[in-house]
Design a protein around this motif. Structure first.
Motif, PDB file in Angstrom:
ATOM      1  N   GLU A   1     -20.338 -19.224 -18.453  1.00  0.00           N
ATOM      2  CA  GLU A   1     -21.186 -19.349 -19.647  1.00  0.00           C
ATOM      3  C   GLU A   1     -20.472 -18.804 -20.879  1.00  0.00           C
ATOM      4  OE1 GLU A   1     -23.731 -17.970 -22.778  1.00  0.00           O
ATOM      5  OE2 GLU A   1     -22.768 -16.621 -21.362  1.00  0.00           O
ATOM      6  N   ALA A   2     -19.800 -17.666 -20.714  1.00  0.00           N
ATOM      7  CA  ALA A   2     -19.081 -17.076 -21.842  1.00  0.00           C
ATOM      8  C   ALA A   2     -17.927 -17.979 -22.275  1.00  0.00           C
ATOM      9  CB  ALA A   2     -18.560 -15.692 -21.464  1.00  0.00           C
ATOM     10  N   PHE A   3     -17.202 -18.536 -21.320  1.00  0.00           N
ATOM     11  CA  PHE A   3     -16.077 -19.406 -21.669  1.00  0.00           C
ATOM     12  C   PHE A   3     -16.577 -20.687 -22.346  1.00  0.00           C
ATOM     13  CE2 PHE A   3     -12.521 -22.338 -20.940  1.00  0.00           C
ATOM     14  CZ  PHE A   3     -11.472 -21.552 -21.386  1.00  0.00           C
ATOM     15  N   ALA A   4     -17.724 -21.190 -21.907  1.00  0.00           N
ATOM     16  CA  ALA A   4     -18.300 -22.392 -22.534  1.00  0.00           C
ATOM     17  C   ALA A   4     -18.650 -22.107 -23.993  1.00  0.00           C
ATOM     18  CB  ALA A   4     -19.533 -22.852 -21.764  1.00  0.00           C
ATOM     19  N   ARG A   5     -19.169 -20.908 -24.269  1.00  0.00           N
ATOM     20  CA  ARG A   5     -19.459 -20.532 -25.658  1.00  0.00           C
ATOM     21  C   ARG A   5     -18.178 -20.475 -26.477  1.00  0.00           C
ATOM     22  NH1 ARG A   5     -21.202 -15.490 -26.326  1.00  0.00           N
ATOM     23  NH2 ARG A   5     -21.637 -14.779 -24.233  1.00  0.00           N
ATOM     24  N   ALA A   6     -17.123 -19.942 -25.858  1.00  0.00           N
ATOM     25  CA  ALA A   6     -15.840 -19.863 -26.557  1.00  0.00           C
ATOM     26  C   ALA A   6     -15.332 -21.255 -26.913  1.00  0.00           C
ATOM     27  CB  ALA A   6     -14.817 -19.128 -25.694  1.00  0.00           C
ATOM     28  N   VAL A   7     -15.415 -22.169 -25.973  1.00  0.00           N
ATOM     29  CA  VAL A   7     -14.953 -23.541 -26.194  1.00  0.00           C
ATOM     30  C   VAL A   7     -15.784 -24.225 -27.270  1.00  0.00           C
ATOM     31  CG1 VAL A   7     -14.779 -25.821 -25.126  1.00  0.00           C
ATOM     32  CG2 VAL A   7     -13.971 -23.794 -23.887  1.00  0.00           C
ATOM     33  N   GLU A   8     -17.093 -23.949 -27.252  1.00  0.00           N
ATOM     34  CA  GLU A   8     -17.980 -24.536 -28.252  1.00  0.00           C
ATOM     35  C   GLU A   8     -17.602 -24.089 -29.664  1.00  0.00           C
ATOM     36  OE1 GLU A   8     -22.682 -25.341 -28.035  1.00  0.00           O
ATOM     37  OE2 GLU A   8     -22.146 -23.228 -28.248  1.00  0.00           O
ATOM     38  N   SER A   9     -17.163 -22.837 -29.780  1.00  0.00           N
ATOM     39  CA  SER A   9     -16.795 -22.318 -31.101  1.00  0.00           C
ATOM     40  C   SER A   9     -15.372 -22.692 -31.491  1.00  0.00           C
ATOM     41  CB  SER A   9     -16.956 -20.799 -31.146  1.00  0.00           C
ATOM     42  OG  SER A   9     -16.076 -20.170 -30.239  1.00  0.00           O
ATOM     43  N   ASP A  10     -14.494 -22.900 -30.482  1.00  0.00           N
ATOM     44  CA  ASP A  10     -13.095 -23.252 -30.756  1.00  0.00           C
ATOM     45  C   ASP A  10     -12.555 -24.070 -29.583  1.00  0.00           C
ATOM     46  OD1 ASP A  10     -10.411 -23.500 -31.275  1.00  0.00           O
ATOM     47  OD2 ASP A  10     -10.093 -21.399 -31.759  1.00  0.00           O
ATOM     48  N   PRO A  11     -12.414 -25.394 -29.750  1.00  0.00           N
ATOM     49  CA  PRO A  11     -11.941 -26.247 -28.651  1.00  0.00           C
ATOM     50  C   PRO A  11     -10.549 -25.876 -28.136  1.00  0.00           C
ATOM     51  CG  PRO A  11     -12.880 -27.571 -30.424  1.00  0.00           C
ATOM     52  CD  PRO A  11     -12.758 -26.182 -30.948  1.00  0.00           C
ATOM     53  N   GLY A  12      -9.816 -25.046 -28.889  1.00  0.00           N
ATOM     54  CA  GLY A  12      -8.494 -24.635 -28.437  1.00  0.00           C
ATOM     55  C   GLY A  12      -8.519 -23.918 -27.105  1.00  0.00           C
ATOM     56  N   TRP A  13      -9.623 -23.203 -26.815  1.00  0.00           N
ATOM     57  CA  TRP A  13      -9.723 -22.535 -25.517  1.00  0.00           C
ATOM     58  C   TRP A  13      -9.705 -23.550 -24.379  1.00  0.00           C
ATOM     59  CZ3 TRP A  13      -8.561 -17.730 -26.016  1.00  0.00           C
ATOM     60  CH2 TRP A  13      -9.005 -16.975 -27.117  1.00  0.00           C
ATOM     61  N   ALA A  14     -10.372 -24.686 -24.568  1.00  0.00           N
ATOM     62  CA  ALA A  14     -10.383 -25.735 -23.541  1.00  0.00           C
ATOM     63  C   ALA A  14      -8.989 -26.318 -23.358  1.00  0.00           C
ATOM     64  CB  ALA A  14     -11.384 -26.826 -23.913  1.00  0.00           C
ATOM     65  N   GLU A  15      -8.248 -26.446 -24.458  1.00  0.00           N
ATOM     66  CA  GLU A  15      -6.880 -26.965 -24.362  1.00  0.00           C
ATOM     67  C   GLU A  15      -6.004 -26.020 -23.555  1.00  0.00           C
ATOM     68  OE1 GLU A  15      -5.570 -27.614 -28.342  1.00  0.00           O
ATOM     69  OE2 GLU A  15      -7.221 -28.979 -28.823  1.00  0.00           O
ATOM     70  N   TYR A  16      -6.186 -24.728 -23.739  1.00  0.00           N
ATOM     71  CA  TYR A  16      -5.427 -23.763 -22.943  1.00  0.00           C
ATOM     72  C   TYR A  16      -5.769 -23.892 -21.457  1.00  0.00           C
ATOM     73  CZ  TYR A  16      -4.156 -21.350 -27.288  1.00  0.00           C
ATOM     74  OH  TYR A  16      -3.642 -21.039 -28.516  1.00  0.00           O
ATOM     75  N   GLN A  17      -7.073 -24.032 -21.158  1.00  0.00           N
ATOM     76  CA  GLN A  17      -7.471 -24.146 -19.760  1.00  0.00           C
ATOM     77  C   GLN A  17      -6.914 -25.424 -19.134  1.00  0.00           C
ATOM     78  OE1 GLN A  17      -9.730 -21.950 -17.416  1.00  0.00           O
ATOM     79  NE2 GLN A  17      -8.031 -23.146 -16.610  1.00  0.00           N
ATOM     80  N   ALA A  18      -6.822 -26.492 -19.914  1.00  0.00           N
ATOM     81  CA  ALA A  18      -6.314 -27.754 -19.401  1.00  0.00           C
ATOM     82  C   ALA A  18      -4.825 -27.694 -19.056  1.00  0.00           C
ATOM     83  CB  ALA A  18      -6.573 -28.877 -20.401  1.00  0.00           C
ATOM     84  N   LYS A  19      -4.115 -26.740 -19.655  1.00  0.00           N
ATOM     85  CA  LYS A  19      -2.680 -26.617 -19.424  1.00  0.00           C
ATOM     86  C   LYS A  19      -2.338 -25.916 -18.112  1.00  0.00           C
ATOM     87  CE  LYS A  19      -1.203 -26.371 -24.287  1.00  0.00           C
ATOM     88  NZ  LYS A  19      -0.548 -25.492 -25.299  1.00  0.00           N
ATOM     89  N   THR A  20      -3.307 -25.242 -17.509  1.00  0.00           N
ATOM     90  CA  THR A  20      -2.997 -24.408 -16.358  1.00  0.00           C
ATOM     91  C   THR A  20      -4.000 -24.622 -15.235  1.00  0.00           C
ATOM     92  OG1 THR A  20      -2.668 -22.112 -15.631  1.00  0.00           O
ATOM     93  CG2 THR A  20      -4.338 -22.481 -17.322  1.00  0.00           C
ATOM     94  N   THR A  21      -3.552 -24.354 -14.003  1.00  0.00           N
ATOM     95  CA  THR A  21      -4.441 -24.473 -12.850  1.00  0.00           C
ATOM     96  C   THR A  21      -5.221 -23.181 -12.605  1.00  0.00           C
ATOM     97  OG1 THR A  21      -2.627 -23.809 -11.388  1.00  0.00           O
ATOM     98  CG2 THR A  21      -2.974 -26.173 -11.722  1.00  0.00           C
ATOM     99  N   ARG A  22      -4.804 -22.081 -13.220  1.00  0.00           N
ATOM    100  CA  ARG A  22      -5.534 -20.825 -13.021  1.00  0.00           C
ATOM    101  C   ARG A  22      -6.823 -20.852 -13.838  1.00  0.00           C
ATOM    102  NH1 ARG A  22      -4.806 -16.962 -17.292  1.00  0.00           N
ATOM    103  NH2 ARG A  22      -3.380 -17.771 -18.880  1.00  0.00           N
ATOM    104  N   THR A  23      -7.824 -20.144 -13.369  1.00  0.00           N
ATOM    105  CA  THR A  23      -9.044 -19.977 -14.144  1.00  0.00           C
ATOM    106  C   THR A  23      -8.808 -18.871 -15.157  1.00  0.00           C
ATOM    107  OG1 THR A  23     -10.456 -20.655 -12.298  1.00  0.00           O
ATOM    108  CG2 THR A  23     -11.486 -19.381 -14.068  1.00  0.00           C
TER     109      THR A  23
END
Length: 289
Positions: free
Chosen positions: A116-138
């Motif tokens: 939930e916290a990470f979803a809020r982060a992505v909602e405020s700045d899509p760059g967080w989602a781009e970082y997650q897409a680059k890696t297999t780690r959570t």
């Protein structure tokens, strides 16, 4: 050769971070360039192997009055950043916000709370989602809980008069960030932006409560000639600001928030608060000199 490349990259990152750290401390949290309107803090951890302190600038998310959140993205690297490994080994950390320095306990979030916290982060700045897409780690999300008696920490100022200006400037800077975030809100106000507004309201309420119950009586006792007109006006202004804060809370504390209405309330609060801060500095700083 790979070791030499790694050493060069590490040195470059260290130098870049040190420039941010130096500017952050010199200007009490205010940065220029690409980080001018970024939410950054300085996080000092204890080395997991070395035992030495390590300071890193990290992005953060406001999360109410009790904690802030930091995200161990490492730019989407396949490995967690060193500061994350450090706080796993030594959860006691030091946080610098610019205006304040305080000790905190680092607690990695898990399960739905992390998501939930990470979803809020992505909602405020899509760059967080781009970082997650680059890696297999959570990518971890870590809560930093202020240690001690729940106070604001140490104000980064050399005197009481300077402290007033430092704290006021922190509120001014937060208003700048809120207004910029509000202006970028689309047809719906995101969950993290609502949290940002409510966190600001909480901090302002605590600050004014502290002034009403401690600072104003202290100064009124030392300067009785100023007590009737000055402190009466300041308390009246606190009441008006409290009413505006309550209205902003009502406006943003829900899932169907109207961004235009929220922006209007932030603007009303900004006008009133900026005038109040200026008057308070004009009247109180000379009394504390």
């Amino acid at each position: 050769m790979p070791d030499a490349i790694d050493d060069t990259v590490h040195t470059t990152i260290h130098d870049f971070n040190q420039q941010i750290i130096d500017e952050f401390r010199a200007n009490r949290g205010r940065l220029t360039g690409m980080f001018e309107n970024a939410r950054l803090l300085l996080l000092t951890t204890t080395g997991a192997r070395s035992g030495r302190p390590h300071t890193t600038p990290v992005g953060y998310l406001p999360d109410g009055g009790e904690r802030v959140l930091v995200i161990a993205s490492a730019g989407g690297s396949p490995r967690h950043p060193a500061w994350y490994h450090n706080l796993l080994a030594h959860p006691e950390v030091t946080v610098e916000t610019g205006a304040f320095t305080y000790q905190a306990q680092a607690v990695p979030l898990t399960g739905e709370e992390r998501d939930e916290a990470f979803a809020r982060a992505v909602e405020s700045d899509p760059g967080w989602a781009e970082y997650q897409a680059k890696t297999t780690r959570t990518i971890p999300v870590v809560a930093l809980y202020e240690s001690g008696d729940g106070g604001p920490g140490t104000i980064n100022a050399g005197s009481l008069s300077e402290a007033i200006k430092v704290v006021h400037d922190a509120f001014r800077q937060e208003l700048v960030l809120l207004r910029a975030e509000m202006s970028g809100a689309g047809s719906a106000l995101g969950a993290q932006l609502r949290v940002n507004c409510l966190t600001f309201c909480h901090g302002l309420h605590n600050h004014h409560t502290g002034e009403d119950t401690a600072l104003f009586p202290f100064l009124a006792d030392r300067h009785p000639e100023s007590a009737p007109p000055v402190f009466a006006r300041l308390r009246e202004e606190h009441e008006r600001i409290a009413a505006l804060v309550a209205e902003l809370r009502r406006t943003v504390d829900g899932t169907a928030t109207d961004p235009a209405a929220a922006r209007a309330e932030v603007e009303r609060l900004t006008v009133e608060l900026e005038a109040h801060l200026a008057y308070e500095e004009e009247q109180l700083i000379p009394l504390l000199a």
